[in-house]
Design a protein around this motif. Structure first.
Motif, PDB file in Angstrom:
ATOM      1  N   TYR A  95       0.836  -1.198   0.000  1.00  0.00           N
ATOM      2  CA  TYR A  95       0.000   0.000   0.000  1.00  0.00           C
ATOM      3  C   TYR A  95       0.874   1.253   0.000  1.00  0.00           C
ATOM      4  O   TYR A  95       1.780   1.374   0.827  1.00  0.00           O
ATOM      5  CB  TYR A  95      -0.908   0.049   1.237  1.00  0.00           C
ATOM      6  CG  TYR A  95      -1.863  -1.116   1.353  1.00  0.00           C
ATOM      7  CD1 TYR A  95      -3.065  -1.129   0.652  1.00  0.00           C
ATOM      8  CD2 TYR A  95      -1.554  -2.207   2.172  1.00  0.00           C
ATOM      9  CE1 TYR A  95      -3.940  -2.202   0.754  1.00  0.00           C
ATOM     10  CE2 TYR A  95      -2.427  -3.281   2.287  1.00  0.00           C
ATOM     11  CZ  TYR A  95      -3.616  -3.274   1.581  1.00  0.00           C
ATOM     12  OH  TYR A  95      -4.480  -4.331   1.675  1.00  0.00           O
ATOM     13  N   LEU A  96       0.579   2.171  -0.915  1.00  0.00           N
ATOM     14  CA  LEU A  96       1.207   3.486  -0.927  1.00  0.00           C
ATOM     15  C   LEU A  96       0.110   4.516  -0.702  1.00  0.00           C
ATOM     16  O   LEU A  96      -0.758   4.707  -1.559  1.00  0.00           O
ATOM     17  CB  LEU A  96       1.919   3.755  -2.248  1.00  0.00           C
ATOM     18  CG  LEU A  96       2.567   5.144  -2.385  1.00  0.00           C
ATOM     19  CD1 LEU A  96       3.659   5.343  -1.338  1.00  0.00           C
ATOM     20  CD2 LEU A  96       3.141   5.344  -3.789  1.00  0.00           C
ATOM     21  N   ILE A  97       0.125   5.171   0.462  1.00  0.00           N
ATOM     22  CA  ILE A  97      -0.845   6.206   0.797  1.00  0.00           C
ATOM     23  C   ILE A  97      -0.242   7.549   0.413  1.00  0.00           C
ATOM     24  O   ILE A  97       0.827   7.915   0.908  1.00  0.00           O
ATOM     25  CB  ILE A  97      -1.175   6.190   2.306  1.00  0.00           C
ATOM     26  CG1 ILE A  97      -1.579   4.783   2.764  1.00  0.00           C
ATOM     27  CG2 ILE A  97      -2.270   7.206   2.612  1.00  0.00           C
ATOM     28  CD1 ILE A  97      -2.810   4.240   2.093  1.00  0.00           C
ATOM     29  N   ILE A  98      -0.904   8.285  -0.457  1.00  0.00           N
ATOM     30  CA  ILE A  98      -0.380   9.562  -0.943  1.00  0.00           C
ATOM     31  C   ILE A  98      -1.179  10.700  -0.320  1.00  0.00           C
ATOM     32  O   ILE A  98      -2.370  10.876  -0.605  1.00  0.00           O
ATOM     33  CB  ILE A  98      -0.438   9.634  -2.480  1.00  0.00           C
ATOM     34  CG1 ILE A  98       0.339   8.458  -3.087  1.00  0.00           C
ATOM     35  CG2 ILE A  98       0.128  10.962  -2.980  1.00  0.00           C
ATOM     36  CD1 ILE A  98       0.200   8.335  -4.600  1.00  0.00           C
ATOM     37  N   ASP A  99      -0.533  11.447   0.555  1.00  0.00           N
ATOM     38  CA  ASP A  99      -1.165  12.567   1.251  1.00  0.00           C
ATOM     39  C   ASP A  99      -1.009  13.823   0.398  1.00  0.00           C
ATOM     40  O   ASP A  99       0.100  14.314   0.200  1.00  0.00           O
ATOM     41  CB  ASP A  99      -0.510  12.752   2.621  1.00  0.00           C
ATOM     42  CG  ASP A  99      -1.138  13.878   3.423  1.00  0.00           C
ATOM     43  OD1 ASP A  99      -2.271  14.275   3.107  1.00  0.00           O
ATOM     44  OD2 ASP A  99      -0.488  14.369   4.375  1.00  0.00           O
ATOM     45  N   THR A 100      -2.116  14.345  -0.110  1.00  0.00           N
ATOM     46  CA  THR A 100      -2.089  15.505  -1.002  1.00  0.00           C
ATOM     47  C   THR A 100      -2.477  16.769  -0.235  1.00  0.00           C
ATOM     48  O   THR A 100      -3.117  16.687   0.811  1.00  0.00           O
ATOM     49  CB  THR A 100      -3.055  15.317  -2.181  1.00  0.00           C
ATOM     50  OG1 THR A 100      -4.404  15.327  -1.683  1.00  0.00           O
ATOM     51  CG2 THR A 100      -2.793  14.009  -2.899  1.00  0.00           C
ATOM     52  N   PRO A 101      -2.133  17.941  -0.758  1.00  0.00           N
ATOM     53  CA  PRO A 101      -2.564  19.190  -0.123  1.00  0.00           C
ATOM     54  C   PRO A 101      -4.048  19.445  -0.390  1.00  0.00           C
ATOM     55  O   PRO A 101      -4.655  18.759  -1.220  1.00  0.00           O
ATOM     56  CB  PRO A 101      -1.695  20.251  -0.803  1.00  0.00           C
ATOM     57  CG  PRO A 101      -1.388  19.664  -2.135  1.00  0.00           C
ATOM     58  CD  PRO A 101      -1.276  18.183  -1.923  1.00  0.00           C
ATOM     59  N   PRO A 102      -4.650  20.414   0.300  1.00  0.00           N
ATOM     60  CA  PRO A 102      -6.056  20.731   0.039  1.00  0.00           C
ATOM     61  C   PRO A 102      -6.253  21.300  -1.362  1.00  0.00           C
ATOM     62  O   PRO A 102      -5.325  21.850  -1.957  1.00  0.00           O
ATOM     63  CB  PRO A 102      -6.387  21.805   1.099  1.00  0.00           C
ATOM     64  CG  PRO A 102      -5.304  21.690   2.122  1.00  0.00           C
ATOM     65  CD  PRO A 102      -4.092  21.214   1.398  1.00  0.00           C
ATOM     66  N   GLY A 103      -7.455  21.147  -1.886  1.00  0.00           N
ATOM     67  CA  GLY A 103      -7.784  21.767  -3.158  1.00  0.00           C
ATOM     68  C   GLY A 103      -7.567  20.877  -4.363  1.00  0.00           C
ATOM     69  O   GLY A 103      -7.471  19.660  -4.258  1.00  0.00           O
ATOM     70  N   THR A 104      -7.463  21.520  -5.538  1.00  0.00           N
ATOM     71  CA  THR A 104      -7.269  20.807  -6.813  1.00  0.00           C
ATOM     72  C   THR A 104      -6.249  21.575  -7.646  1.00  0.00           C
ATOM     73  O   THR A 104      -6.523  21.971  -8.777  1.00  0.00           O
ATOM     74  CB  THR A 104      -8.608  20.708  -7.586  1.00  0.00           C
ATOM     75  OG1 THR A 104      -9.161  22.033  -7.737  1.00  0.00           O
ATOM     76  CG2 THR A 104      -9.608  19.861  -6.842  1.00  0.00           C
ATOM     77  N   SER A 105      -5.068  21.759  -7.101  1.00  0.00           N
ATOM     78  CA  SER A 105      -4.071  22.623  -7.731  1.00  0.00           C
ATOM     79  C   SER A 105      -2.950  21.832  -8.396  1.00  0.00           C
ATOM     80  O   SER A 105      -3.121  20.675  -8.778  1.00  0.00           O
ATOM     81  CB  SER A 105      -3.506  23.594  -6.689  1.00  0.00           C
ATOM     82  OG  SER A 105      -2.974  22.884  -5.592  1.00  0.00           O
ATOM     83  N   ASP A 106      -1.774  22.475  -8.514  1.00  0.00           N
ATOM     84  CA  ASP A 106      -0.638  21.897  -9.238  1.00  0.00           C
ATOM     85  C   ASP A 106      -0.298  20.480  -8.797  1.00  0.00           C
ATOM     86  O   ASP A 106      -0.093  19.588  -9.620  1.00  0.00           O
ATOM     87  CB  ASP A 106       0.613  22.774  -9.038  1.00  0.00           C
ATOM     88  CG  ASP A 106       0.473  24.136  -9.690  1.00  0.00           C
ATOM     89  OD1 ASP A 106      -0.405  24.281 -10.541  1.00  0.00           O
ATOM     90  OD2 ASP A 106       1.240  25.038  -9.339  1.00  0.00           O
ATOM     91  N   GLU A 107      -0.193  20.310  -7.467  1.00  0.00           N
ATOM     92  CA  GLU A 107       0.236  19.006  -6.952  1.00  0.00           C
ATOM     93  C   GLU A 107      -0.725  17.901  -7.367  1.00  0.00           C
ATOM     94  O   GLU A 107      -0.304  16.792  -7.710  1.00  0.00           O
ATOM     95  CB  GLU A 107       0.354  19.047  -5.430  1.00  0.00           C
ATOM     96  CG  GLU A 107       1.477  19.939  -4.917  1.00  0.00           C
ATOM     97  CD  GLU A 107       1.031  21.361  -4.641  1.00  0.00           C
ATOM     98  OE1 GLU A 107       1.635  22.002  -3.762  1.00  0.00           O
ATOM     99  OE2 GLU A 107       0.093  21.846  -5.311  1.00  0.00           O
ATOM    100  N   HIS A 108      -2.022  18.196  -7.347  1.00  0.00           N
ATOM    101  CA  HIS A 108      -3.016  17.186  -7.710  1.00  0.00           C
ATOM    102  C   HIS A 108      -2.933  16.829  -9.189  1.00  0.00           C
ATOM    103  O   HIS A 108      -2.958  15.658  -9.555  1.00  0.00           O
ATOM    104  CB  HIS A 108      -4.426  17.707  -7.400  1.00  0.00           C
ATOM    105  CG  HIS A 108      -4.642  18.049  -5.973  1.00  0.00           C
ATOM    106  ND1 HIS A 108      -4.205  19.235  -5.430  1.00  0.00           N
ATOM    107  CD2 HIS A 108      -5.217  17.357  -4.974  1.00  0.00           C
ATOM    108  CE1 HIS A 108      -4.523  19.263  -4.147  1.00  0.00           C
ATOM    109  NE2 HIS A 108      -5.135  18.139  -3.844  1.00  0.00           N
TER     110      HIS A 108
END
Length: 316
Positions: free
Chosen positions: A172-185
């Motif tokens: 399992y690889l859990i990917i913690d993303t920042p809030p929103g729908t920006s560059d990182e997403h």
């Protein structure tokens, strides 16, 4: 036939347009410089390297939220611990792609660790024998250093995490993303879908409508980018007193909460996690809440979530 790539961000002008790579919608797209140069869009050579790494990862899960403050990183860290503790024979890892606000090193009790590089790439930090972590927090000079980067540099960092971290074989690889729908997403989704696949996204919210409004935007992002939605977690659904176990509503579900939203939008409701102040305390101290307070309702809820995620991954 449209010249808009399948993995393009919303409102992409298309590779053949004179505005390609120059519109505001192009900001943060990994292909922006190629489109702007007028060169025919090519496959990023890093995709093959990412694919090689991801072949060793059985299940890839994105943890997302529409807004900050809903406990997404806490859910990511505790879910990873729950998966690792429930399955000692499984290898679990957390990838922290919240570039500007990396909190996983603190939550995992590894804030002072440093990443080492070998011939196989960056070695992740091991929290337990079967639980590892990678975060930009390990690469900063000091804990208070700010990451003041534009989109392309963030994209480059995410690409490096995906192709250069030597995870080994992972369940399992859990990917913690920042809030929103920006560059990182956009970056993490494009790279993973081009190189491999994503089992699904877990969306984290709190019960009140102001949070659900932003989660609905996250749902639309996932559907437009073809990321399967594993389900929704309602965090901090009610306060449970650690002493008397009395339950009190802190964030009223004025419109029915996450459960009602899931019914309306045809999604799976993965459960409610009660608000327990000891969860935040354990995160601040870098300890496992599940081990420190195994008999709490919140611990039971997290273990139940891990079980549901395990079952969902087996169906993929």
């Amino acid at each position: 036939m449209s010249d808009v790539p399948e993995d393009a961000p919303e409102h992409c002008p298309g590779t053949q347009s004179e505005a390609a790579g120059k519109e505001s919608a192009c900001a943060g797209c990994p292909n922006q410089s190629i489109c702007a140069s007028g060169v025919t869009r090519q496959v990023d050579p890093a995709i093959e390297a990412i694919a090689d790494r991801m072949r060793l990862v059985k299940h890839k899960i994105l943890v997302m939220s529409g807004k900050g403050g809903v406990g997404k990183s806490t859910v990511s860290a505790t879910l990873a611990r729950a998966l690792a503790e429930r399955n000692p024979d499984k290898q679990v890892a957390v990838l922290d792609v919240d570039i500007c606000g990396p909190s996983q090193p603190r939550m995992m009790g590894a804030e002072n660790e440093q990443v080492h590089q070998s011939a196989n790439g960056w070695s992740p930090i091991f929290i337990e024998d079967n639980l590892s972590l990678m975060s930009i927090g390990f690469l900063l000079g000091g804990r208070d250093d700010a990451v003041i980067w534009r989109g392309p540099r963030k994209n480059g960092m995410i690409k490096q995490f995906l192709k250069d971290v030597d995870w080994g074989e992972l369940d399992y690889l859990i990917i913690d993303t920042p809030p929103g729908t920006s560059d990182e997403h956009i970056s993490i989704v494009q790279y993973l879908l081009q190189a491999s696949y994503v089992d699904g996204a877990i969306l984290v919210t709190t019960p009140q409508e102001v949070s659900l409004l932003d989660v609905r935007k996250e749902v639309n992002f996932c559907r437009k980018t073809k990321v399967p939605i594993m389900g929704v977690v309602e965090n901090m659904s009610a306060f449970v007193c650690p002493c008397c176990q009395t339950e009190s509503t802190i964030f009223p579900a004025t419109t029915g909460g996450a459960r009602k939203m899931c019914e309306e939008m045809e999604m799976t409701f993965l459960g409610s996690i009660p608000l327990d102040p000891r969860v935040a305390q354990a995160a601040d101290q870098g300890k496992s809440f599940l081990m420190e307070h195994a008999d709490s309702p919140a611990a039971t809820a997290f273990l139940d979530l891990a079980q549901k995620v395990t079952v969902a991954c087996e169906k993929v």
